[in-house]
Motif scaffolding. Structure first.
Motif, mmCIF file in Angstrom:
data_model
loop_
_atom_site.group_PDB
_atom_site.id
_atom_site.type_symbol
_atom_site.label_atom_id
_atom_site.label_comp_id
_atom_site.label_asym_id
_atom_site.label_seq_id
_atom_site.Cartn_x
_atom_site.Cartn_y
_atom_site.Cartn_z
ATOM 1 N N GLY A 151 0.812 -1.208 0.000
ATOM 2 C CA GLY A 151 0.000 0.000 0.000
ATOM 3 C C GLY A 151 0.844 1.256 0.000
ATOM 4 N N ALA A 152 0.709 2.077 -1.056
ATOM 5 C CA ALA A 152 1.494 3.311 -1.167
ATOM 6 C C ALA A 152 0.627 4.516 -0.854
ATOM 7 N N GLY A 153 -0.083 4.442 0.281
ATOM 8 C CA GLY A 153 -0.804 5.597 0.797
ATOM 9 C C GLY A 153 0.064 6.339 1.793
ATOM 10 N N ALA A 182 -5.652 8.502 -5.403
ATOM 11 C CA ALA A 182 -6.967 9.001 -5.006
ATOM 12 C C ALA A 182 -6.874 10.312 -4.249
ATOM 13 N N ALA A 183 -5.775 10.503 -3.521
ATOM 14 C CA ALA A 183 -5.646 11.692 -2.677
ATOM 15 C C ALA A 183 -5.194 12.918 -3.436
ATOM 16 N N ILE A 184 -4.248 12.753 -4.377
ATOM 17 C CA ILE A 184 -3.644 13.934 -5.004
ATOM 18 C C ILE A 184 -3.555 13.853 -6.519
ATOM 19 N N GLY A 185 -4.023 12.761 -7.133
ATOM 20 C CA GLY A 185 -4.004 12.681 -8.588
ATOM 21 C C GLY A 185 -2.611 12.390 -9.139
ATOM 22 N N ILE A 234 -3.337 -0.404 3.663
ATOM 23 C CA ILE A 234 -4.253 -0.368 2.519
ATOM 24 C C ILE A 234 -5.534 0.395 2.858
ATOM 25 N N GLY A 235 -5.391 1.369 3.741
ATOM 26 C CA GLY A 235 -6.538 2.201 4.064
ATOM 27 C C GLY A 235 -7.184 1.833 5.381
ATOM 28 N N ALA A 236 -8.252 2.554 5.705
ATOM 29 C CA ALA A 236 -8.953 2.358 6.970
ATOM 30 C C ALA A 236 -10.452 2.401 6.741
ATOM 31 N N SER A 237 -11.177 1.814 7.661
ATOM 32 C CA SER A 237 -12.638 1.796 7.613
ATOM 33 C C SER A 237 -13.178 2.456 8.873
ATOM 34 N N PRO A 238 -14.207 3.295 8.749
ATOM 35 C CA PRO A 238 -14.770 3.949 9.934
ATOM 36 C C PRO A 238 -15.435 2.948 10.861
ATOM 37 N N ASN A 239 -15.259 3.141 12.149
ATOM 38 C CA ASN A 239 -15.848 2.247 13.150
ATOM 39 C C ASN A 239 -17.304 2.659 13.408
ATOM 40 N N VAL A 240 -18.203 2.120 12.598
ATOM 41 C CA VAL A 240 -19.602 2.544 12.641
ATOM 42 C C VAL A 240 -20.535 1.483 13.218
ATOM 43 N N ASP A 241 -20.010 0.366 13.681
ATOM 44 C CA ASP A 241 -20.882 -0.705 14.169
ATOM 45 C C ASP A 241 -21.782 -0.232 15.308
ATOM 46 N N ASP A 331 -9.963 20.162 -1.394
ATOM 47 C CA ASP A 331 -10.467 18.880 -1.876
ATOM 48 C C ASP A 331 -10.378 18.879 -3.399
ATOM 49 N N ILE A 332 -9.717 17.869 -3.973
ATOM 50 C CA ILE A 332 -9.422 17.886 -5.407
ATOM 51 C C ILE A 332 -10.554 17.347 -6.272
ATOM 52 N N THR A 333 -11.638 16.892 -5.682
ATOM 53 C CA THR A 333 -12.701 16.240 -6.442
ATOM 54 C C THR A 333 -13.154 17.098 -7.621
ATOM 55 N N GLY A 334 -13.084 16.516 -8.812
ATOM 56 C CA GLY A 334 -13.568 17.203 -10.004
ATOM 57 C C GLY A 334 -12.562 18.126 -10.667
#
Length: 399
Positions: A151-153, A182-185, A234-241, A331-334
């Motif tokens: 993972g190269a994050g 995904a973060a910086i293009g 390889i990233g993280a997931s929010p703890n929403v349980d 935020d770079i979206t778009g």
């Protein structure tokens, strides 16, 4: 100071957001009971040092904690360590804890953070989230000669830099064609690829991992790579349980409005789990970075006290790798183009992501004290001349 009725506010989550929530409530005049429950045995601490200065041996262990050990007692915060919140009874206004006890709440702040995504079957690999993880990785780096990073994050690259600075050979495996896409293009991602190659990192892009053992990685093409240890980022997931079981609205995090209110008027969420409506961006955004955990709790606290605050801070993060330090805002979206200002090969520049000649985001690399003017360019929403933006002779304030 405004007075509030004596009542109990509960905070579920013992990270930076939870600690700052308690601090903000006290700073804003709340004198009722605060119960902060944390599943870790350590008092709340900040996570960025775990992959930066603490991992690199540049910071002492005590420096990572949000408050000193006496702060909670001095501010009448009932800090319950090593006991996770397991369920919320919204009708009874109670939070059930892992030790079988329950605590009643008038208002509840969820700050449960996120957890590393696990690679199937790779439980013996290294993951970085908690202080014990960082200490283990630091020990592995000190005793190893070869490390594989999957993972190269941001986490993977920061750990890679720490290992290379300690003289460890590192191979980085990434399924995408460049790091941080995904973060910086791709335009700015190439800077980080070049940076790590300049420090003799074996970067392998477009590869798919098939299986992971503690000291080896098998790729889908049949290649087997050996090392002294394997680190997975390889990233993280929010703890929403907890929120999901309570019937709160959940979709890529806990859905909250701009005031960090959930679908239950007595429950709020902040930090990694908060998928919040952003007034400036005009859409929801969930950000897994330190700045949200630092700044959102004050807004949540105001609204828990029946105020009407809005969280409209732009996403912000930073990283330090080798001799490259940077700050990112926006935020770079778009985006439809990137404008560089300064010396890209020399790694002293500012990158701007634009859409229709309006600045969406900016990243300053080894150039300092420019976040505020970059932020103003983003907030203004006005069209600018890209050629003037690229010219270091034109002040950022003159756009």
């Amino acid at each position: 100071m405004e007075e509030f009725p004596v009542t109990t506010f509960v905070i579920a989550g013992g990270g930076l957001a939870g600690a700052k929530g308690a601090e903000a409530l006290r700073d804003q005049g709340f004198d009722g009971d605060i119960v902060l429950v944390a599943d870790e045995s350590h008092r709340p601490y900040e996570r960025p040092p775990l992959s930066k200065d603490f991992l690199a041996g540049k910071a002492e262990r005590d420096s990572v904690f949000v408050h000193d050990e006496n702060w909670y007692a001095e501010h009448n915060v009932d800090l319950r360590l090593g006991v996770a919140a397991t369920a919320i009874d919204r009708a009874a206004h109670q939070v059930r804890l892992a030790d079988g006890s329950s605590v009643e709440y008038s208002k509840l702040l969820l700050a449960t953070g996120s957890s590393p995504r696990r690679f199937p079957g790779a439980e013996d690999a290294l993951y970085l989230r908690r202080i014990g993880d960082s200490e283990r990785i630091k020990s592995v780096i000190a005793s190893s000669s070869r490390l594989i990073v999957i993972g190269a994050g941001w986490i993977g690259l920061e750990a890679t830099a720490a290992a290379r600075n300690a003289g460890v050979e590192v191979t980085v495996l990434e399924s995408a064609e460049l790091p941080l896409l995904a973060a910086i293009g791709p335009e700015v991602a190439q800077v980080y690829a070049d940076l790590h190659r300049a420090h003799d990192v074996d970067l392998r892009f477009g590869v798919e991992v098939d299986q992971v053992n503690f000291k080896s990685v098998g790729l889908v093409d049949g290649t087997v790579l050996d090392a002294d240890a394997v680190l997975i980022g390889i990233g993280a997931s929010p703890n929403v349980d907890l929120a999901k079981k309570a019937g709160l609205d959940v979709d890529n995090g806990v859905l909250v409005d701009a005031g960090l209110r959930t679908s239950d008027p007595d429950i709020f969420a902040a930090g990694d789990i908060a998928n919040a409506t952003h007034p400036l961006l005009g859409r929801r955004i969930r950000v897994e970075h330190w700045a949200n955990a630092l700044n959102q709790p004050a807004v949540a606290a105001t609204n828990m006290l029946d105020g009407d605050a809005t969280y409209d801070e732009l996403p912000y993060f930073y990283t330090d790798q080798y001799d490259l330090g940077m700050e990112y805002i926006g935020d770079i979206t778009g985006y439809d183009r990137v404008v560089f200002r300064g010396d890209v090969p020399g790694r002293e520049f500012i990158a701007f992501w634009l859409k229709d000649n309006r600045v969406l985001a900016g990243m300053n690399v080894n150039i300092w004290d420019v976040v505020d003017p970059i932020k103003q360019l983003i907030r203004s929403g006005k069209q600018i001349d890209p050629d003037r933006l690229a010219n270091p002779e034109v002040s950022l304030e003159d756009h």
